[in-house]
Design an enzyme around this catalytic site. Sequence first.
Site, short mmCIF file in Angstrom:
data_model
loop_
_atom_site.label_atom_id
_atom_site.label_comp_id
_atom_site.label_asym_id
_atom_site.label_seq_id
_atom_site.Cartn_x
_atom_site.Cartn_y
_atom_site.Cartn_z
N ASP A 165 -6.93 -6.43 2.06
CA ASP A 165 -7.33 -6.14 0.68
C ASP A 165 -6.23 -6.35 -0.35
O ASP A 165 -6.50 -6.43 -1.54
CB ASP A 165 -7.85 -4.70 0.57
CG ASP A 165 -6.80 -3.65 0.91
OD1 ASP A 165 -5.66 -4.03 1.28
OD2 ASP A 165 -7.11 -2.45 0.83
N HIS A 166 -4.97 -6.45 0.08
CA HIS A 166 -3.85 -6.46 -0.87
C HIS A 166 -3.40 -7.85 -1.30
O HIS A 166 -2.70 -7.97 -2.31
CB HIS A 166 -2.65 -5.73 -0.26
CG HIS A 166 -2.62 -4.26 -0.54
ND1 HIS A 166 -3.66 -3.42 -0.25
CD2 HIS A 166 -1.66 -3.48 -1.11
CE1 HIS A 166 -3.35 -2.19 -0.60
NE2 HIS A 166 -2.15 -2.20 -1.14
N ASP A 174 -1.18 3.58 3.44
CA ASP A 174 -1.34 3.36 2.02
C ASP A 174 -1.42 4.73 1.36
O ASP A 174 -2.06 5.65 1.89
CB ASP A 174 -2.61 2.56 1.72
CG ASP A 174 -2.69 2.15 0.26
OD1 ASP A 174 -2.34 0.99 -0.06
OD2 ASP A 174 -3.07 2.99 -0.57
N ARG A 202 -3.18 4.33 -11.04
CA ARG A 202 -1.73 4.29 -11.27
C ARG A 202 -1.44 3.35 -12.42
O ARG A 202 -2.03 2.28 -12.53
CB ARG A 202 -1.05 3.82 -9.98
CG ARG A 202 0.43 3.97 -9.94
CD ARG A 202 0.92 3.98 -8.51
NE ARG A 202 0.68 5.25 -7.86
CZ ARG A 202 0.74 5.47 -6.55
NH1 ARG A 202 1.00 4.46 -5.74
NH2 ARG A 202 0.54 6.66 -6.04
N SER A 207 3.78 4.42 -4.94
CA SER A 207 2.91 3.90 -3.90
C SER A 207 3.69 3.44 -2.69
O SER A 207 4.89 3.65 -2.57
CB SER A 207 2.08 2.76 -4.48
OG SER A 207 1.12 2.32 -3.57
N ARG A 261 5.79 1.55 -0.37
CA ARG A 261 6.84 0.53 -0.42
C ARG A 261 7.84 0.80 0.70
O ARG A 261 8.90 1.38 0.48
CB ARG A 261 7.58 0.55 -1.76
CG ARG A 261 6.72 0.31 -2.97
CD ARG A 261 6.28 -1.16 -3.07
NE ARG A 261 5.62 -1.35 -4.34
CZ ARG A 261 4.36 -1.07 -4.57
NH1 ARG A 261 3.62 -0.58 -3.60
NH2 ARG A 261 3.82 -1.26 -5.76
#
Length: 817
Positions: free
Chosen positions: A129-130, A194, A476, A671, A673
């Site tokens: 999805d990213h 996530d 966000r 988020s 990372r």
Amino acid sequence: MASYCMTVTRLRLALGDGARRLHVSAAFSAKAKVSMSRFEPDSSVNYQNLHSNVNIVRRRLDRPLTLSEKIVYGHLDDPHGQEIVRGRTYLRLRPDRVAMQDATAQMAMLQFISSGLPRVAVPSTIHCDHLIEAQAGGAQDLRKAKEVNHEVYNFLATAGAKYGVGFWKPGSGIIHQIILENYAYPGVMLIGTDSHTPNGGGVGGICIGVGGADAVDVMAGIPWELKCPKVIGVKLTGSLSGWTSPKDVILKVAGILTVKGGTGAIVEYHGPGVDSISCTGMATICNMGAEIGATTSVFPYNHRMKTYLEKTGRGEIAALADEYKDCLVPDAGCEYDQLIELNLSELKPHINGPFTPDLAHPVSEVGSVAEKSGWPLEVKVGLIGSCTNSSYEDMGRAASLAKQALDHGLKCKAQFTVTPGSEQIRATIERDGYAQILREAGGVVLANACGPCIGQWDRKDVKKGEKNTIVTSFNRNFTARNDANPATHAFVTSPEIVTALAIAGTLKFDPERDYLTGANGEKFKLQPPTGDELPLRDFDPGQDTYQHPPEDGTSVRVDVNPASNRLQLLEPFDKWSGKDLENLSVLIKVKGKCTTDHISAAGPWLKFRGHLDNISNNLLIGAVNSENDAVNKVRNYLTGEYGGVPDVARHYKANGVHWVVVGDENYGEGSSREHAALEPRHLGGRAIIVKSFARIHGLWWSVFDPSSLTLLVLKSSEVMSSFFFLLTLSLSETNLKKQGLLPLTFADPRDYDKIRPDDKISIVGLKSFAPGKPLKAVVKHGDGSEDTIELNHTFNETQIEWFQAGSALNRMKELQH
């Protein structure tokens, strides 16, 4: 009847991921049940275990339990002996499931490969999805993504097939919506790589965002550690109506608690107001709980969840939840560490921002605040969808407003984009006409993916540095989060308000009070949005986008090309020399907010998530340099010239100069990372010294060493336990520790002001490094003067061994010899 439901549930879950699409027969063979059950938890067994564990813990603690405690303690590895003190002790837990999005799954799967294990021990899935960039529209963007990311998708698909992990192909949808539709259920404990995994709390599960190392723990069948969370109660009374939506609940809570008010806690919603919120609305609220630093958020089981489970083909699980409802709601008289009360009948629509998700304004006031603050009033783009607000109900309510505008001859004045949360949502809103209404109003339907929410947006209407305003239904809105433009003022609100503001084209529009002018010149008011909670007909599943792993994946080959610029095997980090760290340069002294977006940007950088050296070119490029208030412009004290942060870091590394980063409050907020910790270590960093760390600092961590492919052979269960204990990640600065970095905090926050950009910092006391014993920094200034300051740390004995070995992975290898 109950026995029949339990049998059917076992069969359906045994069929594996995506089984909802199939007819399940009670005559399905027992052999198939056994052979496939490794991929799906048996929900009846989980409820039995949950019930048993909750009773054990309740007797031990001799007090009523919150819902959060029931689910968390219900998954204890040792409910009889586990020490339980909220906010203090570390719990060893047995989650039911793992989910990984494609950006984080790359290193998580590389690490699982390095473990030498043949297959995952719990149901696990990968969700693509990213990596899909929003440009022209859903079909075109998906087609391009498959071409551009072919190598990564092939790696993830083959790794999933080999190790027993389900693979949701690109176009399937956003991980959290897929989980809500297929995997989350009341009482489940699910971990996902996530930060918005808490979305699953909308259907009554404890769903927690974790790191790649945590995912490996659970996939390997090793107990997972979590600091025993405190519990913040949010009591809801009254009911939602009119323009007020579930999003307004969390926008209001974010304004109350701020971006760090939920740190170390689970936010538990309860009270009579809960029943006025749809299941997907509850998911929206839980999803954005990540913005207040909460471990996760959860709602109690109720009839709204039951209806959603039934509508998504999981009626048997709903029947079981009814049977075990005592475990899925809080005990009467339970106590919370903090209690917030909200009357939903009095709650007004909110819009939060810009630049932070906790700057809350009523929609009726944001226009005047914007005028006073100098924020652009014109809304350039309105964006609805994302993992936070892409349900059937969200789309229906937005479409009801678009239809009103069309009926008066109007379209959106602003650009308008629509991101469906899943293929199922996309197919259903196409069938039921919502998508067409949104298109006719000027909307562009994007791919079923994260897109602009995470910076995957090829925006063309403004230049970088051009001041402008966008409104989104995302979660966000940090600086440059959506479009890589630091001058974009991004506001977060509900899909309904986004749609209304896109139609009006200005922040100064209050849909509850203001009028629009139709094409015929007549004024009219938008009526409050309406929309069905769930489709009257069943959901349309759309295209089949799921790949189930084969029964035996041993013959599947997983390739990592050494010449690839997308995937890279990593070399071990260097060991500690045994001496104090002397004369470290200050790479950058960060001024103000420094989120994981500032430390390791997303957007176009996502394509390098599997290649550490390439993605390190984004290190701290969004952070503000205190010396000159500039972004990505620091002085190189070897050359005297200014350069980009990663460029200077690389020059220092090439010349044997180690360095530190100095930061402000709540460093690392944001988020997922994992690279926010990997990158500074890779480029020669040794310490991060700040006023305070956020709950999620570079939360996702994983490391892969090429030699592990042949050398890592776990010789006994004892070695395996040691290995995965080392990889356990607490939700704090532990991620930095695992890379051999020193995350340190000023004992006196005012000492931040003593650090100058040209200082040389020596961290002393490392030879006697011990838990609870502060370190010292000797700061040598350019004018010859010195300051000695005290630095606190949270290292325990095992973590100190990580530092001494150079990383947690290095220490693991030492233990094998």
